[in-house]
Design a protein around this motif. Structure first.
Motif, mmCIF file in Angstrom:
data_model
loop_
_atom_site.group_PDB
_atom_site.id
_atom_site.type_symbol
_atom_site.label_atom_id
_atom_site.label_comp_id
_atom_site.label_asym_id
_atom_site.label_seq_id
_atom_site.Cartn_x
_atom_site.Cartn_y
_atom_site.Cartn_z
ATOM 1 N N GLU A 49 0.791 -1.161 0.012
ATOM 2 C CA GLU A 49 -0.182 -0.077 -0.014
ATOM 3 C C GLU A 49 0.881 1.276 0.155
ATOM 4 O OE1 GLU A 49 -3.342 0.279 -0.322
ATOM 5 O OE2 GLU A 49 -3.128 -2.126 -0.584
ATOM 6 N N LYS A 50 2.376 1.168 -0.350
ATOM 7 C CA LYS A 50 2.973 2.125 -0.267
ATOM 8 C C LYS A 50 2.592 3.244 -1.468
ATOM 9 C CE LYS A 50 6.510 1.595 1.749
ATOM 10 N NZ LYS A 50 7.090 1.825 2.994
ATOM 11 N N PRO A 51 2.751 4.488 -1.170
ATOM 12 C CA PRO A 51 2.395 5.557 -2.114
ATOM 13 C C PRO A 51 3.154 5.259 -3.448
ATOM 14 C CG PRO A 51 2.119 6.608 -0.074
ATOM 15 C CD PRO A 51 2.803 5.248 0.149
ATOM 16 N N CYS A 52 2.854 5.491 -4.593
ATOM 17 C CA CYS A 52 3.546 5.186 -5.995
ATOM 18 C C CYS A 52 3.342 6.399 -6.918
ATOM 19 C CB CYS A 52 3.169 3.992 -6.516
ATOM 20 S SG CYS A 52 3.870 3.336 -8.076
ATOM 21 N N LEU A 53 4.303 6.964 -7.426
ATOM 22 C CA LEU A 53 4.200 7.755 -8.483
ATOM 23 C C LEU A 53 4.800 7.131 -9.562
ATOM 24 C CD1 LEU A 53 3.923 10.613 -10.036
ATOM 25 C CD2 LEU A 53 6.353 11.079 -9.345
ATOM 26 N N LYS A 54 3.723 6.881 -10.774
ATOM 27 C CA LYS A 54 3.973 6.326 -12.066
ATOM 28 C C LYS A 54 4.457 7.392 -13.117
ATOM 29 C CE LYS A 54 1.557 2.008 -10.946
ATOM 30 N NZ LYS A 54 2.342 0.836 -11.003
ATOM 31 N N ILE A 55 5.423 7.128 -13.714
ATOM 32 C CA ILE A 55 5.831 8.211 -14.590
ATOM 33 C C ILE A 55 5.836 7.755 -16.066
ATOM 34 C CG2 ILE A 55 7.564 9.622 -15.553
ATOM 35 C CD1 ILE A 55 8.803 10.037 -12.675
ATOM 36 N N LEU A 56 4.910 8.415 -16.814
ATOM 37 C CA LEU A 56 4.764 7.602 -18.062
ATOM 38 C C LEU A 56 5.822 8.559 -19.065
ATOM 39 C CD1 LEU A 56 0.894 7.296 -18.329
ATOM 40 C CD2 LEU A 56 2.496 5.683 -17.850
ATOM 41 N N CYS A 57 7.052 7.924 -19.153
ATOM 42 C CA CYS A 57 7.865 8.678 -20.250
ATOM 43 C C CYS A 57 7.553 8.291 -21.610
ATOM 44 C CB CYS A 57 9.300 8.191 -19.820
ATOM 45 S SG CYS A 57 9.645 6.545 -20.174
ATOM 46 N N LYS A 58 7.912 9.115 -22.360
ATOM 47 C CA LYS A 58 7.797 9.059 -23.909
ATOM 48 C C LYS A 58 6.502 9.567 -24.172
ATOM 49 C CE LYS A 58 11.539 5.689 -24.600
ATOM 50 N NZ LYS A 58 12.049 4.537 -24.779
ATOM 51 N N SER A 59 5.529 10.134 -23.442
ATOM 52 C CA SER A 59 4.142 10.144 -23.901
ATOM 53 C C SER A 59 4.093 11.035 -25.089
ATOM 54 C CB SER A 59 3.555 11.063 -22.870
ATOM 55 O OG SER A 59 4.352 12.336 -22.190
ATOM 56 N N ASP A 60 5.016 11.646 -25.731
ATOM 57 C CA ASP A 60 4.886 12.558 -26.745
ATOM 58 C C ASP A 60 4.880 11.392 -27.759
ATOM 59 O OD1 ASP A 60 7.543 11.727 -25.885
ATOM 60 O OD2 ASP A 60 8.244 13.278 -27.552
ATOM 61 N N GLY A 110 8.512 19.274 7.356
ATOM 62 C CA GLY A 110 9.797 19.954 7.757
ATOM 63 C C GLY A 110 11.127 19.643 7.158
ATOM 64 N N PRO A 111 12.007 19.245 7.909
ATOM 65 C CA PRO A 111 13.422 19.235 7.551
ATOM 66 C C PRO A 111 13.551 17.636 7.017
ATOM 67 C CG PRO A 111 13.526 19.206 9.959
ATOM 68 C CD PRO A 111 12.102 19.529 9.560
ATOM 69 N N LYS A 112 12.544 16.790 7.269
ATOM 70 C CA LYS A 112 12.618 15.398 7.007
ATOM 71 C C LYS A 112 12.350 15.201 5.328
ATOM 72 C CE LYS A 112 10.950 13.344 11.082
ATOM 73 N NZ LYS A 112 9.808 12.658 11.806
ATOM 74 N N PRO A 113 13.453 14.820 4.683
ATOM 75 C CA PRO A 113 13.222 14.460 3.145
ATOM 76 C C PRO A 113 11.985 13.392 3.008
ATOM 77 C CG PRO A 113 15.500 13.969 3.703
ATOM 78 C CD PRO A 113 14.851 14.593 4.831
ATOM 79 N N VAL A 114 11.714 13.391 1.703
ATOM 80 C CA VAL A 114 10.813 12.175 1.408
ATOM 81 C C VAL A 114 12.107 11.231 0.780
ATOM 82 C CG1 VAL A 114 9.132 11.440 -0.618
ATOM 83 C CG2 VAL A 114 8.762 13.545 0.782
ATOM 84 N N ARG A 115 11.746 9.907 1.183
ATOM 85 C CA ARG A 115 12.697 9.006 1.011
ATOM 86 C C ARG A 115 12.008 8.191 -0.349
ATOM 87 N NH1 ARG A 115 12.859 6.760 6.781
ATOM 88 N NH2 ARG A 115 11.043 7.062 6.306
ATOM 89 N N ALA A 116 12.559 7.929 -1.493
ATOM 90 C CA ALA A 116 11.789 7.488 -2.537
ATOM 91 C C ALA A 116 12.700 6.589 -3.182
ATOM 92 C CB ALA A 116 11.468 8.445 -3.797
ATOM 93 N N MET A 117 12.146 5.529 -3.988
ATOM 94 C CA MET A 117 12.883 4.594 -4.741
ATOM 95 C C MET A 117 12.470 4.720 -6.067
ATOM 96 S SD MET A 117 12.747 0.361 -4.222
ATOM 97 C CE MET A 117 13.507 0.362 -2.557
ATOM 98 N N VAL A 118 13.351 4.718 -7.020
ATOM 99 C CA VAL A 118 13.030 4.937 -8.543
ATOM 100 C C VAL A 118 13.208 3.194 -9.015
ATOM 101 C CG1 VAL A 118 13.546 5.759 -10.730
ATOM 102 C CG2 VAL A 118 13.842 7.092 -8.547
ATOM 103 N N VAL A 119 12.236 2.866 -9.492
ATOM 104 C CA VAL A 119 12.192 1.271 -10.194
ATOM 105 C C VAL A 119 11.768 1.664 -11.544
ATOM 106 C CG1 VAL A 119 12.089 0.239 -8.038
ATOM 107 C CG2 VAL A 119 10.190 0.901 -9.037
ATOM 108 N N GLY A 120 12.182 0.622 -12.396
ATOM 109 C CA GLY A 120 11.774 0.360 -13.819
ATOM 110 C C GLY A 120 12.379 -0.481 -14.704
ATOM 111 N N ILE A 121 11.945 -0.996 -15.736
ATOM 112 C CA ILE A 121 12.517 -1.805 -16.429
ATOM 113 C C ILE A 121 13.561 -1.191 -17.554
ATOM 114 C CG2 ILE A 121 12.358 -3.621 -18.277
ATOM 115 C CD1 ILE A 121 9.728 -4.603 -17.091
ATOM 116 N N PRO A 122 14.771 -1.259 -17.331
ATOM 117 C CA PRO A 122 15.808 -0.375 -18.225
ATOM 118 C C PRO A 122 15.507 -1.072 -19.497
ATOM 119 C CG PRO A 122 17.066 -2.356 -17.008
ATOM 120 C CD PRO A 122 15.510 -2.246 -16.454
ATOM 121 N N ASN A 123 15.655 0.113 -20.543
ATOM 122 C CA ASN A 123 15.673 -0.247 -21.924
ATOM 123 C C ASN A 123 16.975 0.260 -22.528
ATOM 124 O OD1 ASN A 123 15.500 2.520 -21.734
ATOM 125 N ND2 ASN A 123 13.687 2.567 -22.791
#
Length: 123
Positions: A49-60, A110-123
């Motif tokens: 249930e961890k929040p997720c930002l899905k980035i759709l690259c190459k949308s153009d 406040g001063p606590k930065p968001v800890r993010a993990m970037v994942v994806g299938i490399p191409n």
């Protein structure tokens, strides 16, 4: 027995699973032309249930109507936000990703930065 799941993928899955508890937001990079096929189904299982930002690259390069439909479908999951982007809008993307992550992890104030993990299938 035939091993179809390469060793490096098994290793990456293990590392992701180990580090997931310390992550506030998962950023998953997908290809806008084929979001479902470019997603690793194991990620849903690992992030739970961890929040997720899905980035759709190459949308153009993708059909705009299809991209809008994908965004609507992916955001049915209330833990998911979607950002369609291109290399032409790189500066805008660099600005918006941290903003969206902060909204997905409101407990990191406040001063606590968001800890993010970037994942994806490399191409």
């Amino acid at each position: 027995m035939i091993q179809w799941y390469p060793g490096h993928m098994t290793s990456a899955r293990r590392i992701i699973a180990e580090r997931m508890p310390s992550v506030d937001v998962v950023i998953e990079v997908l290809d806008a032309r084929m979001p479902r096929a470019s997603a690793n189904p194991v990620m849903t299982e690992l992030r739970k249930e961890k929040p997720c930002l899905k980035i759709l690259c190459k949308s153009d390069l993708a059909d705009q109507a299809a991209t809008k439909a994908w965004i609507s479908e992916l955001e049915i999951d209330l833990t998911v936000k979607v950002l369609a982007t291109t290399t032409e809008r790189e500066a805008d993307t660099r600005k918006r990703v941290p903003e969206i992550c902060k909204k997905l992890a409101p407990h990191r104030t406040g001063p606590k930065p968001v800890r993010a993990m970037v994942v994806g299938i490399p191409n």
